[in-house]
Design a protein around this motif. Structure first.
Motif, PDB file in Angstrom:
ATOM      1  N   GLU A  15       0.815  -1.215   0.000  1.00  0.00           N
ATOM      2  CA  GLU A  15       0.000   0.000   0.000  1.00  0.00           C
ATOM      3  C   GLU A  15       0.849   1.267   0.000  1.00  0.00           C
ATOM      4  O   GLU A  15       0.349   2.344   0.309  1.00  0.00           O
ATOM      5  N   ALA A  16       2.096   1.170  -0.359  1.00  0.00           N
ATOM      6  CA  ALA A  16       2.996   2.318  -0.286  1.00  0.00           C
ATOM      7  C   ALA A  16       2.595   3.416  -1.259  1.00  0.00           C
ATOM      8  O   ALA A  16       2.828   4.594  -0.996  1.00  0.00           O
ATOM      9  N   ASP A  17       1.986   3.070  -2.391  1.00  0.00           N
ATOM     10  CA  ASP A  17       1.610   4.097  -3.358  1.00  0.00           C
ATOM     11  C   ASP A  17       0.419   4.919  -2.875  1.00  0.00           C
ATOM     12  O   ASP A  17       0.188   6.015  -3.358  1.00  0.00           O
ATOM     13  N   ARG A  18      -0.331   4.399  -1.942  1.00  0.00           N
ATOM     14  CA  ARG A  18      -1.508   5.115  -1.435  1.00  0.00           C
ATOM     15  C   ARG A  18      -1.222   5.858  -0.146  1.00  0.00           C
ATOM     16  O   ARG A  18      -2.068   6.539   0.375  1.00  0.00           O
ATOM     17  N   SER A  21       1.519  11.249   3.821  1.00  0.00           N
ATOM     18  CA  SER A  21       2.077  11.688   5.091  1.00  0.00           C
ATOM     19  C   SER A  21       1.418  12.989   5.516  1.00  0.00           C
ATOM     20  O   SER A  21       1.097  13.834   4.690  1.00  0.00           O
ATOM     21  N   ASN A  22       1.252  13.162   6.801  1.00  0.00           N
ATOM     22  CA  ASN A  22       0.715  14.411   7.310  1.00  0.00           C
ATOM     23  C   ASN A  22       1.844  15.329   7.790  1.00  0.00           C
ATOM     24  O   ASN A  22       1.597  16.363   8.383  1.00  0.00           O
ATOM     25  N   VAL A  23       3.085  14.937   7.522  1.00  0.00           N
ATOM     26  CA  VAL A  23       4.235  15.733   7.908  1.00  0.00           C
ATOM     27  C   VAL A  23       4.712  16.491   6.676  1.00  0.00           C
ATOM     28  O   VAL A  23       5.030  15.897   5.660  1.00  0.00           O
ATOM     29  N   THR A  24       4.754  17.805   6.769  1.00  0.00           N
ATOM     30  CA  THR A  24       5.223  18.600   5.636  1.00  0.00           C
ATOM     31  C   THR A  24       6.732  18.779   5.735  1.00  0.00           C
ATOM     32  O   THR A  24       7.262  18.958   6.840  1.00  0.00           O
ATOM     33  N   PRO A  25       7.422  18.740   4.639  1.00  0.00           N
ATOM     34  CA  PRO A  25       8.873  18.943   4.698  1.00  0.00           C
ATOM     35  C   PRO A  25       9.193  20.396   5.021  1.00  0.00           C
ATOM     36  O   PRO A  25       8.367  21.287   4.797  1.00  0.00           O
ATOM     37  N   PRO A  26      10.359  20.641   5.554  1.00  0.00           N
ATOM     38  CA  PRO A  26      10.713  22.028   5.893  1.00  0.00           C
ATOM     39  C   PRO A  26      10.855  22.850   4.612  1.00  0.00           C
ATOM     40  O   PRO A  26      11.182  22.321   3.548  1.00  0.00           O
ATOM     41  N   PRO A  27      10.597  24.142   4.683  1.00  0.00           N
ATOM     42  CA  PRO A  27      10.730  24.980   3.493  1.00  0.00           C
ATOM     43  C   PRO A  27      12.187  25.059   3.040  1.00  0.00           C
ATOM     44  O   PRO A  27      13.104  24.964   3.861  1.00  0.00           O
TER      45      PRO A  27
END
Length: 79
Positions: A15-18, A21-27
Motif C-alpha cells: 500500500e505504499a503508493d496510497r 504523510s501528514n508531515v510537511t517537509p521544511p521549506p
C-alpha cells in the motif's frame, strides 16, 4: 523457477503508493546573494569558455586558400 511469485509479506509495502504523510517537509532555504552571484559567474565562465573555443577553433576548421597553390620553399627562390 521465475514464474512463481510469492505474495508480499508486509501490507505497508503493498500500500505504499496510497500512503499520504501528514508531515510537511521544511521549506527550502533561500539562496544568499553570494551563492546567486557565484552561480551566475560559473554560468558566464562556462558560456565564455564555449564561445572562446568556438572563436579560436573556427579558423582551424575553414579550408585553407593557400592549399590550392603549390608551395615553394624559400630556398628554391634564392637561386
Amino acid at each position: 523457477m521465475f514464474g512463481r511469485r510469492e505474495p508480499v509479506p508486509f501490507a505497508f509495502v503493498a500500500e505504499a503508493d496510497r500512503f499520504r504523510s501528514n508531515v510537511t517537509p521544511p521549506p527550502r532555504e533561500r539562496s544568499t546573494a553570494g551563492q546567486m552571484a557565484g552561480r551566475w559567474l560559473l554560468g558566464l565562465t562556462i558560456v565564455a569558455g564555449l564561445v572562446g573555443s568556438l572563436v579560436i577553433g573556427t579558423p582551424a576548421l575553414t579550408p585553407d586558400k593557400t592549399a590550392d597553390q603549390p608551395q615553394q620553399s624559400q630556398a628554391s627562390e634564392r637561386r
